[in-house]
Design a protein around this motif. Structure first.
Motif, mmCIF file in Angstrom:
data_model
loop_
_atom_site.group_PDB
_atom_site.id
_atom_site.type_symbol
_atom_site.label_atom_id
_atom_site.label_comp_id
_atom_site.label_asym_id
_atom_site.label_seq_id
_atom_site.Cartn_x
_atom_site.Cartn_y
_atom_site.Cartn_z
ATOM 1 N N ALA A 1 0.841 -1.196 0.000
ATOM 2 C CA ALA A 1 0.000 0.000 0.000
ATOM 3 C C ALA A 1 0.872 1.241 0.000
ATOM 4 O O ALA A 1 1.987 1.245 0.538
ATOM 5 N N PHE A 2 0.351 2.307 -0.602
ATOM 6 C CA PHE A 2 0.977 3.628 -0.608
ATOM 7 C C PHE A 2 0.254 4.512 0.389
ATOM 8 O O PHE A 2 -0.986 4.560 0.407
ATOM 9 N N VAL A 3 1.018 5.225 1.238
ATOM 10 C CA VAL A 3 0.444 6.112 2.246
ATOM 11 C C VAL A 3 0.774 7.552 1.869
ATOM 12 O O VAL A 3 1.947 7.956 1.863
ATOM 13 N N ALA A 4 -0.247 8.338 1.573
ATOM 14 C CA ALA A 4 -0.062 9.731 1.156
ATOM 15 C C ALA A 4 0.050 10.643 2.370
ATOM 16 O O ALA A 4 -0.730 10.533 3.321
ATOM 17 N N THR A 5 1.021 11.555 2.314
ATOM 18 C CA THR A 5 1.198 12.514 3.405
ATOM 19 C C THR A 5 1.229 13.959 2.906
ATOM 20 O O THR A 5 1.548 14.873 3.665
ATOM 21 N N GLN B 1 -0.491 16.871 -0.374
ATOM 22 C CA GLN B 1 -1.682 17.144 -1.172
ATOM 23 C C GLN B 1 -1.715 16.348 -2.476
ATOM 24 O O GLN B 1 -2.772 15.840 -2.879
ATOM 25 N N THR B 2 -0.577 16.210 -3.143
ATOM 26 C CA THR B 2 -0.583 15.513 -4.427
ATOM 27 C C THR B 2 -0.853 14.033 -4.231
ATOM 28 O O THR B 2 -1.652 13.426 -4.958
ATOM 29 N N GLY B 3 -0.200 13.432 -3.250
ATOM 30 C CA GLY B 3 -0.445 12.027 -2.965
ATOM 31 C C GLY B 3 -1.894 11.759 -2.604
ATOM 32 O O GLY B 3 -2.468 10.738 -3.003
ATOM 33 N N ILE B 4 -2.501 12.683 -1.850
ATOM 34 C CA ILE B 4 -3.913 12.526 -1.484
ATOM 35 C C ILE B 4 -4.797 12.614 -2.721
ATOM 36 O O ILE B 4 -5.761 11.849 -2.876
ATOM 37 N N MET B 5 -4.485 13.553 -3.631
ATOM 38 C CA MET B 5 -5.262 13.665 -4.868
ATOM 39 C C MET B 5 -5.179 12.370 -5.682
ATOM 40 O O MET B 5 -6.153 11.953 -6.315
ATOM 41 N N ILE B 6 -4.019 11.742 -5.684
ATOM 42 C CA ILE B 6 -3.818 10.529 -6.469
ATOM 43 C C ILE B 6 -4.503 9.332 -5.824
ATOM 44 O O ILE B 6 -5.192 8.557 -6.488
ATOM 45 N N SER B 7 -4.312 9.168 -4.515
ATOM 46 C CA SER B 7 -4.793 7.957 -3.839
ATOM 47 C C SER B 7 -6.198 8.093 -3.267
ATOM 48 O O SER B 7 -6.865 7.088 -3.011
ATOM 49 N N GLY B 8 -6.627 9.332 -3.026
ATOM 50 C CA GLY B 8 -7.955 9.542 -2.461
ATOM 51 C C GLY B 8 -8.004 9.489 -0.951
ATOM 52 O O GLY B 8 -9.070 9.635 -0.354
ATOM 53 N N ASN B 9 -6.846 9.276 -0.294
ATOM 54 C CA ASN B 9 -6.832 9.278 1.169
ATOM 55 C C ASN B 9 -5.460 9.719 1.646
ATOM 56 O O ASN B 9 -4.555 9.954 0.848
ATOM 57 N N GLY B 10 -5.287 9.838 2.954
ATOM 58 C CA GLY B 10 -4.011 10.272 3.502
ATOM 59 C C GLY B 10 -4.168 11.485 4.399
ATOM 60 O O GLY B 10 -5.285 11.915 4.706
ATOM 61 N N LEU B 11 -3.021 12.041 4.821
ATOM 62 C CA LEU B 11 -3.003 13.200 5.714
ATOM 63 C C LEU B 11 -2.108 14.294 5.136
ATOM 64 O O LEU B 11 -0.982 14.015 4.722
ATOM 65 N N PRO B 12 -2.566 15.543 5.145
ATOM 66 C CA PRO B 12 -1.699 16.659 4.733
ATOM 67 C C PRO B 12 -0.832 17.082 5.917
ATOM 68 O O PRO B 12 -1.157 18.021 6.641
ATOM 69 N N VAL B 13 0.290 16.414 6.125
ATOM 70 C CA VAL B 13 1.029 16.589 7.376
ATOM 71 C C VAL B 13 1.556 18.008 7.553
ATOM 72 O O VAL B 13 1.754 18.457 8.685
ATOM 73 N N ASP B 14 1.783 18.723 6.439
ATOM 74 C CA ASP B 14 2.319 20.075 6.586
ATOM 75 C C ASP B 14 1.254 21.092 6.973
ATOM 76 O O ASP B 14 1.554 22.287 7.057
ATOM 77 N N HIS B 15 0.036 20.644 7.224
ATOM 78 C CA HIS B 15 -1.007 21.556 7.709
ATOM 79 C C HIS B 15 -1.519 21.141 9.092
ATOM 80 O O HIS B 15 -2.500 21.692 9.588
ATOM 81 N N ILE B 16 -0.846 20.174 9.706
ATOM 82 C CA ILE B 16 -1.233 19.707 11.034
ATOM 83 C C ILE B 16 -0.434 20.474 12.087
ATOM 84 O O ILE B 16 0.760 20.731 11.911
ATOM 85 N N ILE B 17 -1.070 20.832 13.199
ATOM 86 C CA ILE B 17 -0.360 21.461 14.306
ATOM 87 C C ILE B 17 0.796 20.571 14.717
ATOM 88 O O ILE B 17 0.650 19.349 14.834
ATOM 89 N N CYS B 18 1.954 21.178 14.934
ATOM 90 C CA CYS B 18 3.198 20.426 15.106
ATOM 91 C C CYS B 18 3.092 19.350 16.193
ATOM 92 O O CYS B 18 3.611 18.243 16.024
ATOM 93 N N ASP B 19 2.423 19.643 17.301
ATOM 94 C CA ASP B 19 2.315 18.681 18.397
ATOM 95 C C ASP B 19 1.636 17.380 17.974
ATOM 96 O O ASP B 19 1.842 16.343 18.617
ATOM 97 N N PHE B 20 0.829 17.438 16.913
ATOM 98 C CA PHE B 20 0.004 16.294 16.568
ATOM 99 C C PHE B 20 0.430 15.586 15.280
ATOM 100 O O PHE B 20 -0.197 14.620 14.878
#
Length: 350
Positions: free
Chosen positions: A182-186, A188-207
């Motif tokens: 499986a591919f895990v998207a982290t 925006q582009t990976g999420i657009m391709i796979s349809g799931n994942g997390l945009p890690v660069d928009h998450i509060i640093c602690d989390f």
């Protein structure tokens, strides 16, 4: 299936246009046109000097793109800071008025913009802001992965060094070998391709680490091989915190290191020279060792981007890097990832 027109005005190239190039190469939906007046008259393959995208036209504006009957406009630019360029607004509004849904990976959320949101409601279209983070908080708990699962993280010397493409190519190669992968998207582009994942660069640093940990644990529970898209670089003056959170959250069993041939400084930071490849790799291995000294997580191969070189020069550079680092090396986009996948299988068989 969506019929996508990609807005890449002023940035249809490999770095700031990486969202466009990634979706074109790996996405499942047909791309009917790319909007970039600098490359009008070419097709995608010609504009990028790439082995893909033949027959996809580059057009002047949204009005030319509409003649090809898209139903979606995708923002294909990943600008530093992620803001909406004012010159794109009129084209996005025209697309909405023509009934196109909008997909955007910007940090600027189009759905929160009064003018764009009002237009979307008026014309009955949707706006998908891919970087919108799930409404939850989670601090990492250092939970071990399922025994027998293999999590591989892509790391690198800079942004846009092919980490997503390498993860996707390894996932494709693993499945070609009949492995459960499986591919895990982290991003925006990976999420657009796979349809799931997390945009890690928009998450509060602690989390970051906690939310990545939860996602990767879920993938590792379901799959034998888990290829995690990397973000940024530990040595990057601007984005190192995102990278560290991703390394600790994914807690990889192994890593593949990505680099652009000939790169000597961090892109856009002339006063940030790159250490040697050996030192860069060591930095990433050290970072994961802080939370998991045993078993150690090592880089077992190098993905080297060589599109600026001729084929002869590229092959010579691959050989040189192998000799310098002692690690199997290849350009995933030009020559495949078979030897990198071989290295991973050997690593986990030891």
């Amino acid at each position: 299936m969506r019929r996508i027109a990609i807005l890449a005005e002023g940035a249809f190239e490999w770095h700031h246009g990486k969202t466009a190039t990634g979706v074109i190469k790996y996405g499942q939906d047909p791309i009917v046109a790319v909007i970039d007046r600098a490359n009008v008259g070419k097709d995608v393959a010609q504009a990028l000097n790439a082995p893909f995208g033949q027959g996809i036209p580059v057009v002047r504006d949204i009005y030319e793109a509409l003649k090809l009957e898209p139903d979606t406009l995708l923002i294909g630019v990943a600008p530093t800071g992620g803001d909406l360029d004012p010159i794109w607004r009129s084209q996005i509004l025209a697309a909405i008025e023509a009934g196109l849904n909008i997909v955007s990976g910007l940090h600027f959320f189009l759905a929160d913009d009064a003018e764009l949101s009002e237009a979307a409601n008026k014309y009955g279209v949707t706006i998908w802001d891919v970087r919108r983070v799930p409404d939850k908080k989670r601090v990492a708990q250092l939970v071990p992965h399922r025994t027998g699962s293999k999590t591989i993280l892509m790391v690198g010397s800079d942004c846009a060094t092919g980490k997503m493409s390498t993860a996707l190519e390894l996932d494709i190669e693993a499945r070609r070998r009949n492995l459960d992968s499986a591919f895990v998207a982290t991003g925006q582009t990976g999420i657009m391709i796979s349809g799931n994942g997390l945009p890690v660069d928009h998450i509060i640093c602690d989390f970051i680490a906690g939310m990545v940990e939860e996602m990767v644990l879920d993938f590792a529970d379901k799959h034998e091989w888990v290829f995690v898209e990397g973000q940024g670089a530990l040595n990057h003056p601007g984005y190192a915190p995102v990278t560290l959170g991703l390394i600790h959250g994914s807690n990889p069993d192994a890593m593949i290191f990505s680099h652009i041939a000939g790169l000597t400084t961090v892109d856009g930071y002339e006063n940030a020279p790159l250490p040697s490849l050996k030192r860069l790799i060591q930095m990433n291995e050290e970072a994961i060792s802080w939370i998991r000294p045993e078993p150690p997580s090592k880089a077992v191969g190098i993905a080297l981007i060589t599109h600026r070189l001729s084929e002869e020069e590229a092959l010579a550079e691959i050989k040189r890097v192998e000799e310098e680092t002692g690690l199997p090396t290849n350009d995933p986009m030009r020559f495949g990832v078979a030897n990198l996948m071989d290295a991973l299988e050997r690593h986990f068989a030891e």
